[in-house]
Design a protein around this motif. Structure first.
Motif, PDB file in Angstrom:
ATOM      1  N   LEU A 217      -3.815   3.847   7.196  1.00  0.00           N
ATOM      2  CA  LEU A 217      -4.070   2.439   6.882  1.00  0.00           C
ATOM      3  C   LEU A 217      -5.399   1.973   7.473  1.00  0.00           C
ATOM      4  CD1 LEU A 217      -0.500   0.916   7.441  1.00  0.00           C
ATOM      5  CD2 LEU A 217      -1.689   1.173   5.248  1.00  0.00           C
ATOM      6  N   GLY A 218      -5.841   2.620   8.549  1.00  0.00           N
ATOM      7  CA  GLY A 218      -7.106   2.252   9.163  1.00  0.00           C
ATOM      8  C   GLY A 218      -8.323   2.923   8.556  1.00  0.00           C
TER       9      GLY A 218
ATOM     10  N   LYS B 186       0.828  -1.200   0.000  1.00  0.00           N
ATOM     11  CA  LYS B 186       0.000   0.000   0.000  1.00  0.00           C
ATOM     12  C   LYS B 186       0.866   1.255   0.000  1.00  0.00           C
ATOM     13  CE  LYS B 186      -3.944  -2.038   2.447  1.00  0.00           C
ATOM     14  NZ  LYS B 186      -4.787  -1.973   3.663  1.00  0.00           N
ATOM     15  N   LEU B 187       1.998   1.198   0.728  1.00  0.00           N
ATOM     16  CA  LEU B 187       2.922   2.327   0.785  1.00  0.00           C
ATOM     17  C   LEU B 187       4.357   1.816   0.748  1.00  0.00           C
ATOM     18  CD1 LEU B 187       1.505   4.744   3.524  1.00  0.00           C
ATOM     19  CD2 LEU B 187       1.639   5.195   1.065  1.00  0.00           C
TER      20      LEU B 187
ATOM     21  N   LYS C 211       2.559   7.146  13.348  1.00  0.00           N
ATOM     22  CA  LYS C 211       1.198   7.450  13.796  1.00  0.00           C
ATOM     23  C   LYS C 211       0.311   7.835  12.619  1.00  0.00           C
ATOM     24  CE  LYS C 211      -1.386  10.756  16.649  1.00  0.00           C
ATOM     25  NZ  LYS C 211      -1.263  11.947  17.537  1.00  0.00           N
ATOM     26  N   VAL C 212       0.811   8.710  11.759  1.00  0.00           N
ATOM     27  CA  VAL C 212       0.031   9.172  10.604  1.00  0.00           C
ATOM     28  C   VAL C 212      -0.245   8.032   9.632  1.00  0.00           C
ATOM     29  CG1 VAL C 212       0.224  10.559   8.504  1.00  0.00           C
ATOM     30  CG2 VAL C 212       0.712  11.598  10.725  1.00  0.00           C
TER      31      VAL C 212
ATOM     32  N   ASP D  31      -2.061   8.523  -1.978  1.00  0.00           N
ATOM     33  CA  ASP D  31      -1.505   9.859  -2.169  1.00  0.00           C
ATOM     34  C   ASP D  31      -1.671  10.709  -0.918  1.00  0.00           C
ATOM     35  OD1 ASP D  31      -0.597   9.677  -4.878  1.00  0.00           O
ATOM     36  OD2 ASP D  31      -2.681   9.693  -5.516  1.00  0.00           O
ATOM     37  N   ARG D  32      -2.842  10.616  -0.302  1.00  0.00           N
ATOM     38  CA  ARG D  32      -3.078  11.356   0.933  1.00  0.00           C
ATOM     39  C   ARG D  32      -2.177  10.838   2.050  1.00  0.00           C
ATOM     40  NH1 ARG D  32      -8.694  10.231   2.439  1.00  0.00           N
ATOM     41  NH2 ARG D  32      -7.774   8.396   3.436  1.00  0.00           N
ATOM     42  N   ALA D  33      -2.021   9.522   2.127  1.00  0.00           N
ATOM     43  CA  ALA D  33      -1.174   8.935   3.171  1.00  0.00           C
ATOM     44  C   ALA D  33       0.274   9.390   3.013  1.00  0.00           C
ATOM     45  CB  ALA D  33      -1.263   7.413   3.114  1.00  0.00           C
ATOM     46  N   ALA D  34       0.784   9.388   1.785  1.00  0.00           N
ATOM     47  CA  ALA D  34       2.168   9.807   1.554  1.00  0.00           C
ATOM     48  C   ALA D  34       2.350  11.284   1.890  1.00  0.00           C
ATOM     49  CB  ALA D  34       2.564   9.531   0.104  1.00  0.00           C
TER      50      ALA D  34
END
Length: 620
Positions: free
Chosen positions: A449-450, A264-265, A443-444, A457-460
């Motif tokens: 992931l949850g 996923k990342l 943490k982020v 893109d938002r996670a990165a």
């Protein structure tokens, strides 16, 4: 094997040695019985893992991509055909302190949530090259952070504790050569083998290492093979490909086996000179400086030393942080002239008995000072001080890029540690910055992931912003100027600089040396007002000639480099842009006008071709 200066954060150990990343755009799906993963870390042997299918990548979507992906990869480059496949939530590249820290926290079972993290490095089994020095209070704050993730580090990681730290700045400004400045701030030497073990899974700890690893990530001994040519574009074609739900990466073991990992990342921790994290070349930035050091872990002859509490001038119950004296060179000699123009300092860690770690260090320079020059100066200094080395256990060559541009925005691969330019641009400190920074980044990522509406893109973007928020970028810009000022100083200027620096209250100088959110005393540097107070107080402590030089450098730097420095010490220019996620607009143009045009065309008796409603989905 080698050891490290306290100001050292990254060294040759973290350079991406032949770390060319293999990444495949689309996952190759094998049957569960035949799928295997090559452990990463460049060892001559491999460990196999059964492919896991418990991830939120829909099986149908993976299968639908398989055929085209396999055809694409093999057609574009037949040598990149993978023989095995694996999936994970997060793929971490590298196995140094930054990589193992972020992998440990990401895979922790804190809050009853466990994510599948795969760490990939063909050199996973290689011993870390550096001995790390840290301030005790900073290390204690890191231990508290890891305990909050249910990943305690333990006191056994501390190999040696000194309750005070010494410095020598004699030879200028009427400071006697033998004068010792004592700092009442405890300092620790980290036992690198123990830290490496603690940040490892139990299954990967060899029996000769006492205790067991506590991390929960998996390991594969292979490297990525990609090189980023543009934002989110990689060579060779098909080696790394992003899509709306994640990334497909090809990795290769030392024996040549290629595996495809669907994640996923992807978090890249392969160092400052990463091949898959682009630096931002659109923003004006200064090239990095380089900290170079030559060190030895040595046994010394104490038979002729009258006081065994000392090794030469170095008190065994204190760690010597700086010795900037040059009286070991003959007056008027070429060696003295070079040492005055391009200064180096001795750093000394007395260990047990007659063992001591010495390191001659060029704090920051561009271009880098020669390793041979550092070695020659180290040996000349020891001889002058009457220190006789009887045995060299380890030899260290330390190379640390400091400063330079930040990562480019909108990258899917998350740079961390040196790959995200996290090394302090004035001091070279990195270990505590990376280990503390791993907490907020983990943490982020765990929050993302949850999320039900997963968006890589938002996670990165959120992960990058956890490292380089507008506030931390402003603080870094202030420190970048500090590194540039230090680079232009001769030995007289550096003696005056640090003599004034350590006359500041501990909270001011302590917060600057590491300078990262969460570490002690950072509150004295994280706002424009705090930095302004620090700067004005610091200038008041400097010798007049150094203070005048600094004020002039502030003016010329602000003219040549523009906004960054003034922005870091005033509220008038706002804050730098961070890495906040900006959602892409789903529609472009004037929607009302287009609706009106379509309605009028439908009502027209002349026009027969009616455009399809751009908001409607037509049947397949």
């Amino acid at each position: 094997m080698v050891a490290v200066n306290p100001l050292h954060a990254v060294a040759l150990a973290v350079l991406p040695s032949a770390a060319y990343a293999f990444v495949s755009p689309i996952p190759v799906v094998l049957s569960p019985s035949s799928a295997r993963v090559t452990p990463l870390s460049g060892a001559p042997y491999c460990t196999s893992y059964r492919v896991r299918h418990s991830h939120s990548f829909p099986t149908t979507s993976i299968q639908s991509r398989t055929t085209s992906s396999t055809i694409f990869a093999s057609a574009s480059n037949p040598t990149l055909t993978p023989t095995s496949q694996d999936t994970c939530d997060v793929l971490v590249l590298g196995s140094g302190p930054a990589a193992r820290s972020i992998a440990t926290l990401l895979s922790s079972k804190a809050n009853d949530k466990a994510y599948d993290v795969l760490l990939a490095d063909s050199n996973y089994d290689r011993r870390w090259a550096l001995n790390y020095g840290v301030w005790q209070d900073e290390w204690q704050s890191i231990c508290k952070l890891y305990e909050s993730f249910n990943q305690p580090i333990g006191n056994e990681v501390i190999d040696r504790l000194w309750m005070s730290t010494d410095c020598f700045f004699g030879g200028s400004f009427d400071i006697a050569a033998e004068q010792r400045m004592r700092l009442d701030r405890p300092y620790c030497r980290i036992e690198r083998d123990v830290l490496r073990r603690v940040l490892s899974p139990a299954s990967e700890v060899k029996t000769q290492n006492d205790g067991e690893g506590t991390a929960n990530y998996r390991v594969t001994r292979a490297n990525h093979m990609s090189k980023c040519t543009s934002v989110n574009i990689y060579s060779p074609s098909g080696s790394m490909v992003h899509d709306e739900s994640g990334t497909s990466v090809l990795i290769q073991s030392k024996d040549g086996d290629i595996s495809q990992v669907r994640a996923k990342l992807v978090v890249d921790c392969t160092g400052h000179e990463s091949k898959i994290v682009l630096k931002d070349d659109r923003m004006k930035s200064i090239p990095p400086g380089f900290q170079i050091a030559y060190g030895i872990l040595a046994e010394v002859d104490e038979t002729s030393i009258p006081n065994n509490d000392f090794c030469g001038p170095y008190f065994k119950e204190a760690m010597t942080l700086f010795d900037y004296r040059t009286d070991h060179f003959p007056e008027g000699s070429n060696e003295l002239a070079k040492a005055e123009k391009a200064p180096t300092f001795m750093y000394a860690m007395p260990l047990n008995g007659n063992r001591i770690f010495f390191e001659e260090t060029s704090l920051v320079a561009r271009p880098a000072l020669s390793f041979q020059e550092c070695k020659d100066r180290c040996m000349t200094r020891l001889e002058h001080l009457g220190i006789t080395v009887t045995k060299v256990e380890e030899e260290e060559f330390c190379y640390i890029p400091m400063g330079g541009p930040l990562p480019a925005k909108d990258q899917r691969v998350i740079g961390f540690g040196g790959a995200a330019a996290m090394v302090h641009p004035s001091t070279g400190y990195h270990l505590c910055r990376a280990m503390m920074g791993a907490g907020e980044v983990a943490k982020v990522i765990r929050e993302e992931l949850g999320e039900k509406n997963w968006n890589p893109d938002r996670a990165a973007a959120r992960a990058y912003n956890a490292i380089w928020s507008p506030t931390t970028i402003a603080q870094r810009n202030f420190a970048v100027f500090g590194g540039e000022f230090l680079m232009k100083q001769n030995v007289v200027g550096l003696r005056g600089f640090f003599d004034g620096f350590f006359k500041l209250p501990l909270g001011l100088w302590g917060g600057f040396l590491a300078g990262w959110p969460g570490l002690p005393n950072n509150e004295n540097h994280e706002t424009w007002w705090a930095r302004l107070v620090f700067g004005l107080t610091f200038v008041s402590k400097l010798p007049v000639s150094v203070a005048v030089d600094m004020l002039g450098s502030i003016a010329t730097y602000s003219i040549s480099e523009g906004v960054p420095l003034p922005q870091s010490v005033t509220p008038l220019l706002g804050l730098p842009d961070g890495y906040e996620y900006r959602e892409k607009k789903s529609s472009i143009g004037d929607v009302a006008a287009k609706h009106e045009a379509r309605r009028m065309i439908m009502e027209s008796t002349v026009e027969e071709v009616v455009p399809v409603d751009f908001e409607e989905k037509t049947a397949a």
